[in-house]
Design an enzyme around this catalytic site. Structure first.
Site, PDB file in Angstrom:
ATOM      1  N   HIS A  48      11.892  20.853 -48.906  1.00  0.00           N
ATOM      2  CA  HIS A  48      12.055  19.884 -47.818  1.00  0.00           C
ATOM      3  C   HIS A  48      11.185  18.658 -48.106  1.00  0.00           C
ATOM      4  O   HIS A  48      10.081  18.781 -48.646  1.00  0.00           O
ATOM      5  CB  HIS A  48      11.656  20.530 -46.482  1.00  0.00           C
ATOM      6  N   GLU A  53      19.428  15.495 -47.452  1.00  0.00           N
ATOM      7  CA  GLU A  53      18.668  14.937 -46.331  1.00  0.00           C
ATOM      8  C   GLU A  53      18.019  13.626 -46.762  1.00  0.00           C
ATOM      9  O   GLU A  53      16.913  13.637 -47.321  1.00  0.00           O
ATOM     10  CB  GLU A  53      17.567  15.917 -45.909  1.00  0.00           C
ATOM     11  N   GLY A  90      16.926  19.368 -37.470  1.00  0.00           N
ATOM     12  CA  GLY A  90      15.519  19.433 -37.077  1.00  0.00           C
ATOM     13  C   GLY A  90      15.384  19.292 -35.571  1.00  0.00           C
ATOM     14  O   GLY A  90      15.569  20.253 -34.812  1.00  0.00           O
ATOM     15  N   GLY A  91      15.097  18.088 -35.117  1.00  0.00           N
ATOM     16  CA  GLY A  91      14.824  17.837 -33.695  1.00  0.00           C
ATOM     17  C   GLY A  91      15.841  18.443 -32.740  1.00  0.00           C
ATOM     18  O   GLY A  91      15.482  19.081 -31.744  1.00  0.00           O
ATOM     19  N   GLU A 123       9.328  16.948 -46.301  1.00  0.00           N
ATOM     20  CA  GLU A 123       7.969  17.021 -45.731  1.00  0.00           C
ATOM     21  C   GLU A 123       7.051  17.855 -46.626  1.00  0.00           C
ATOM     22  O   GLU A 123       5.862  17.571 -46.748  1.00  0.00           O
ATOM     23  CB  GLU A 123       8.035  17.592 -44.303  1.00  0.00           C
ATOM     24  N   SER A 183      18.648  13.498 -38.583  1.00  0.00           N
ATOM     25  CA  SER A 183      19.087  12.994 -37.272  1.00  0.00           C
ATOM     26  C   SER A 183      20.531  13.364 -36.944  1.00  0.00           C
ATOM     27  O   SER A 183      21.255  12.588 -36.316  1.00  0.00           O
ATOM     28  CB  SER A 183      18.856  11.483 -37.159  1.00  0.00           C
ATOM     29  N   ASN A 219      16.042  23.896 -38.373  1.00  0.00           N
ATOM     30  CA  ASN A 219      14.697  23.876 -38.939  1.00  0.00           C
ATOM     31  C   ASN A 219      13.731  23.503 -37.822  1.00  0.00           C
ATOM     32  O   ASN A 219      13.624  22.331 -37.461  1.00  0.00           O
ATOM     33  CB  ASN A 219      14.661  22.849 -40.088  1.00  0.00           C
ATOM     34  N   TRP A 220      13.078  24.516 -37.279  1.00  0.00           N
ATOM     35  CA  TRP A 220      12.201  24.262 -36.124  1.00  0.00           C
ATOM     36  C   TRP A 220      10.879  23.608 -36.519  1.00  0.00           C
ATOM     37  O   TRP A 220      10.108  23.195 -35.660  1.00  0.00           O
ATOM     38  CB  TRP A 220      11.911  25.581 -35.375  1.00  0.00           C
ATOM     39  N   LYS A 221      10.600  23.567 -37.804  1.00  0.00           N
ATOM     40  CA  LYS A 221       9.328  22.999 -38.292  1.00  0.00           C
ATOM     41  C   LYS A 221       8.152  23.674 -37.570  1.00  0.00           C
ATOM     42  O   LYS A 221       8.237  24.868 -37.273  1.00  0.00           O
ATOM     43  CB  LYS A 221       9.342  21.473 -38.155  1.00  0.00           C
ATOM     44  N   GLY A 229      14.161  12.727 -38.748  1.00  0.00           N
ATOM     45  CA  GLY A 229      13.295  12.529 -37.588  1.00  0.00           C
ATOM     46  C   GLY A 229      13.214  11.081 -37.121  1.00  0.00           C
ATOM     47  O   GLY A 229      12.389  10.738 -36.283  1.00  0.00           O
TER      48      GLY A 229
HETATM   49  P1  PGA Z   1      15.918  15.882 -37.997  1.00  0.00           P
HETATM   50  O1  PGA Z   1      15.288  16.782 -39.195  1.00  0.00           O
HETATM   51  O2  PGA Z   1      17.227  16.526 -37.626  1.00  0.00           O
HETATM   52  O3  PGA Z   1      14.894  15.935 -36.911  1.00  0.00           O
HETATM   53  O4  PGA Z   1      16.109  14.516 -38.560  1.00  0.00           O
HETATM   54  C1  PGA Z   1      16.100  17.324 -40.194  1.00  0.00           C
HETATM   55  C2  PGA Z   1      15.250  18.080 -41.172  1.00  0.00           C
HETATM   56  O5  PGA Z   1      14.103  17.660 -41.427  1.00  0.00           O
HETATM   57  O6  PGA Z   1      15.672  19.116 -41.715  1.00  0.00           O
END
Ligand code: PGA
Length: 248
Positions: free
Chosen positions: A93, A165, A231-232, A95, A210, A9-11, A171
């Site tokens: 998600h 998640e 994500g990251g 967010e 994470s 997930n590159w956001k 994050g």
């Molecule tokens: P993260 O994000 O790996 O940076 O914690 C995961 C996500 O939001 O899908």
């Protein structure tokens, strides 16, 4: 048994040329993996990536409209994703829930629209730290799942991917322990089994929050963890591929 998936997930990251380089590097490195990869870039890049994607390296959107079509400035529909042959879409998600006020009923609409258009939703669920601290994390996750999948038949459930998640791990660099993650994944499997029957064993349950090269192997070795939503660590080809290479 559920298939193994590692999704990135590159956001809202990467300009066009950086995104193209990263996607190319993932494609190059993905040959010897024993899992499916799903790259979810910013929507602007979906079509270009999908045109050069290959077996076991697919693309997905990060979001979709809850509406079918019409005067909804800035939105795009599940049918539009289908018209571009996009096979996956992240839904719900945390967010989207916390920053954009996405509700359970919108998430349910999105999932229905996606399934109607033969697109697999990657549905995200997970509790906040406060909810875990007072011991209601399982109730929260069950409630999210029941509401998101409301009205769906067992025959439709097989196309869904679920990502657990925990919000406190996204994050933050803090990962759920393997025990915490496995316990919740087993619980999610049980909820699905009770409601939809044996198809529950076919639904990929991904861990997100994470997840990184240093902890992916231990997480993916758990019985009910079928991969990750990253994500990251998906923003660099080497770390993403190392995670995708973490199935024993
Ligand atoms: P993260 O994000 O790996 O940076 O914690 C995961 C996500 O939001 O899908």
């Amino acid at each position: 048994m559920a298939r193994k998936i590692v999704a990135g997930n590159w956001k809202m990251n990467k300009l066009a040329d950086e995104a193209q380089d990263l996607f190319n590097d993932v494609l190059k490195g993905a040959d010897k993996l024993n899992c499916e990869i799903v790259i979810c870039p910013p929507a602007l890049y979906l079509q270009g990536f999908n045109n050069i994607s290959k077996t076991d390296v697919n693309v997905g959107a990060q979001n979709v409209s809850a509406y079918v079509k019409g005067a909804y400035t800035g939105e795009f529909s599940a049918e539009m994703l289908r018209s571009l042959s996009i096979p996956y879409c992240i839904v719900g998600h945390s967010e989207r829930r916390s920053l954009f006020g996405e509700t359970d009923s919108e998430i349910n609409e999105k999932i229905k629209n996606l399934l109607f258009n033969h697109i697999s939703p990657i549905f995200c669920c997970g509790e906040t730290l406060d909810q875990r601290e007072i011991g209601i994390e399982k109730d929260v996750v069950k409630d999210q799942i029941i509401k998101a999948l409301e009205g769906l038949k067992s025959s439709q459930i097989g196309s869904i991917v679920i990502a657990y998640e925990p919000v406190w791990a996204i994050g933050t660099g803090v990962t759920a322990s393997t025990e915490q993650a496995q316990e919740m994944h087993a619980y999610i499997r049980k909820v699905l089994l009770e409601k939809y029957g044996e198809i529950a064993f076919e639904i990929p349950l991904l861990y997100g929050g994470s997840c990184k090269p240093s902890n992916a192997r231990e997480l993916f070795a758990c019985k009910d963890i079928d991969g990750g939503l990253i994500g990251g660590a998906s923003l660099e080809a080497a770390s993403f591929l190392s995670i995708a290479n973490s199935f024993s």
